[in-house]
Design an enzyme around this catalytic site. Structure first.
Site, short mmCIF file in Angstrom:
data_model
loop_
_atom_site.label_atom_id
_atom_site.label_comp_id
_atom_site.label_asym_id
_atom_site.label_seq_id
_atom_site.Cartn_x
_atom_site.Cartn_y
_atom_site.Cartn_z
N LYS A 1 -0.08 8.91 -4.40
CA LYS A 1 -1.42 8.83 -5.01
C LYS A 1 -2.13 10.13 -4.65
O LYS A 1 -3.20 10.15 -4.04
CB LYS A 1 -2.13 7.58 -4.45
CG LYS A 1 -3.44 7.23 -5.10
CD LYS A 1 -3.32 6.65 -6.49
CE LYS A 1 -4.69 6.39 -7.08
NZ LYS A 1 -4.65 6.15 -8.54
N ASP B 1 8.81 -5.43 -4.81
CA ASP B 1 8.73 -6.84 -5.26
C ASP B 1 8.57 -6.91 -6.78
O ASP B 1 9.14 -7.78 -7.43
CB ASP B 1 7.56 -7.56 -4.58
CG ASP B 1 8.01 -8.28 -3.32
OD1 ASP B 1 9.04 -7.87 -2.75
OD2 ASP B 1 7.33 -9.24 -2.90
N ASP C 1 6.35 -1.53 -0.62
CA ASP C 1 6.29 -2.98 -0.44
C ASP C 1 5.95 -3.65 -1.77
O ASP C 1 6.61 -4.59 -2.22
CB ASP C 1 5.22 -3.29 0.62
CG ASP C 1 5.25 -4.72 1.10
OD1 ASP C 1 6.12 -5.48 0.67
OD2 ASP C 1 4.37 -5.09 1.90
#
Ligand code: NAD
Length: 367
Positions: A191, A251, A247
Site C-alpha cells: 500500500k 483467505d 492474512d
C-alpha cells in the site's frame, strides 16, 4: 534418506487428517526406500487438558530436533472462553515464534475436476495455480507499541506496522526462489501510496528482484489485488506480501479452490538444512492444512484429508528435498479426484462419496 518428522495432530479433525498424511508419508517411504521416524506430540487444546500448556516444552524440543513438523489443527469450543488465560492458538503462535518461521506459503490450485466446486464461475477459476507467500513474524501483528490507553479523548488503541529491510528481503527471496521454479513472475503487494512501511517494502522488493533477472516483478496495491483475485485470479503466479495483507488475501484466495479441505500450507524458517545436497536451500518447516479443527464434523470420519496430504507433499519438497516424491503425491491426489472420489465438502454431481480414511487409501493406491 532418514528423516525425523514430528507430528502434532492437535484438536478436532486434526488427528483424523494427520493420520492420513502419515499414511501417505509411510507409503512414500516404502516405495522409495526412505526411513521416516515419526514422533507424535501434544499441541493446542489437548495439550492444555493434559499438561496445562498449549505448547509443552517437550513438544518444542521434539520440533527443534526434527527435520520437519506436520500439524493438524488446534482449537475448539471447549477452550474458546475469551476469559481463559491459556488458549490453544497460543500453541500455534508460540511454535511459529520459537521456531522462527517467517514465511508462510499457501499454494492455491484449482484442480480441473473441482472447478465446479468453487462459488466463482468456472471460467474465472479454471487454470488458477498460484502461491501466496506471506510474511509471518513481523508487521502489524507484532509491532510495538501495541495496546490500549485511556486518554483525555477517551479510550484509544494502537498497533504498529514495523518492518526492517532484513525481514522484507528474506521473505522476497523465498518468493523469488519459488517463482524461479514456476512461471517466473512475482507480484509484490503493498500500500505504497499511503504507508511508509509499504514504500520500504517496494524498495527492498526491487533490490531483491535485481538478483533475479530471469524473474519478472510487478507491484500491485493491496486493494486492487483483492479485486483482481476474484476477477482474473489465473494471472497470478507468486504473490508476496506482508503479514496482515497476506492474512486477508490468502483467505480470499482459498475460496477459489472451493473448500478449505483442499489447501495445504508451509511455514518456513531461516534454517537451511543439508545445503550441500540442495544448493537452493532446504529449510526446516512446519506444514499444516489451512483449515481449523472443524468441531462441527470432528470424530465422524468425514473430514477431507487432502489438504493435510498435500501439506505432506510440501514437506517432502521443502524440508527433505524429495521433489520426485512430492510430485508423485500431488499427482496421486489429482488422480484420486479425476477418478471421482469426493469427501462431502467437495462433492460434485456424480462424485463417489468417501470418508477421511478411504480418501487417504485411494491416494496411496494411486501413489
Ligand atoms: P474451520 O476451518 O475449522 O471450519 C470451517 C468450516 O469448514 C466448517 O464448516 C468445517 O466443517 C469446514 N471444514 C474445515 N476443514 C474441513 C475439512 N478438512 N473437510 C471438510 N470440511 C472442512 O474454521 P472455524 O470453524 O472457524 O474454526 C474452528 C476452530 O478451529 C476454532 O477453534 C478456530 O480457532 C480453530 N482454527 C484453527 C486453525 C489452525 O489450527 N491453524 C485455523 C483456523 C481455525
Amino acid at each position: 534418506m532418514h528423516a525425523r518428522i514430528t507430528t502434532l495432530p492437535g484438536d478436532g479433525i486434526g488427528p483424523e487428517v494427520v493420520a492420513e498424511g502419515v499414511k501417505v508419508l509411510k507409503a512414500v517411504a516404502q516405495k522409495w526406500g526412505h526411513t521416516f521416524e515419526f514422533t507424535e506430540c501434544l499441541v493446542g487444546g489437548i495439550a492444555i487438558d493434559e499438561t496445562g500448556s498449549p505448547l509443552p516444552e517437550a513438544t518444542l524440543t521434539a520440533c527443534r530436533a526434527a527435520d520437519a513438523v506436520l500439524l493438524g489443527a488446534v482449537g475448539g469450543p471447549k477452550w474458546s472462553d475469551p476469559r481463559a488465560a491459556v488458549r490453544p492458538e497460543q500453541g500455534l503462535l508460540g511454535l511459529r515464534g520459537s521456531l522462527g518461521l517467517f514465511a508462510n506459503i499457501r499454494p492455491v490450485k484449482v484442480y480441473p475436476a473441482l472447478v465446479a466446486a468453487s462459488t466463482l464461475k468456472s471460467e474465472i477459476v479454471s487454470g488458477v495455480d498460484m502461491v501466496i507467500v506471506r510474511e509471518l513474524t513481523g508487521g502489524l501483528y507484532f509491532g510495538k507499541p501495541q495496546g490500549r490507553q485511556d486518554t483525555a479523548a477517551g479510550r484509544a488503541a494502537v498497533d504498529t506496522l514495523y518492518y526492517t529491510e532484513g525481514e522484507i528481503g528474506r521473505l522476497m527471496r523465498v518468493a523469488f526462489d519459488l517463482a524461479r521454479a514456476r512461471r517466473k513472475k512475482v507480484t509484490s503487494v503493498d500500500k505504497a501510496n499511503v504507508l511508509a512501511s509499504s514504500r520500504l517494502w517496494r524498495e527492498v522488493a526491487h533490490e531483491v528482484a535485481a538478483e533475479y533477472p530471469d524473474v519478472e516483478i510487478e507491484d500491485v496495491l493491496v486493494d486492487a489485488c483483492a479485486m483482481y483475485l476474484v476477477r482474473r485470479p489465473a494471472d497470478y503466479d507468486v504473490i508476496a506480501t506482508e503479514n496482515m495483507f497476506g492474512d486477508i488475501l490468502s483467505d480470499e484466495a482459498a475460496m477459489l479452490a472451493g473448500s478449505m479441505g483442499m489447501l495445504p500450507s508451509a511455514s518456513l524458517g531461516a534454517q537451511i538444512r543439508r545445503a550441500s545436497e540442495n544448493p537452493s536451500g532446504l529449510r526446516f518447516g512446519l506444514y499444516e492444512p489451512i483449515h481449523g479443527s472443524a468441531p462441527d464434523i470432528a470424530g465422524r470420519g468425514v473430514a477431507n484429508p487432502l489438504a493435510a496430504i498435500l501439506s505432506c507433499a510440501m514437506l517432502l519438497r521443502w524440508s527433505l528435498g524429495l521433489a520426485a516424491e512430492a510430485v508423485a503425491v500431488e499427482q496421486a491426489v489429482e488422480a484420486t479426484l479425476e477418478a471421482g472420489y469426493r469427501c462431502r465438502d467437495i462433492m460434485t454431481a456424480g462424485g463417489r462419496p468417501v470418508g477421511t480414511a478411504e480418501m487417504g487409501d485411494q491416494v496411496v493406491t494411486y501413489l
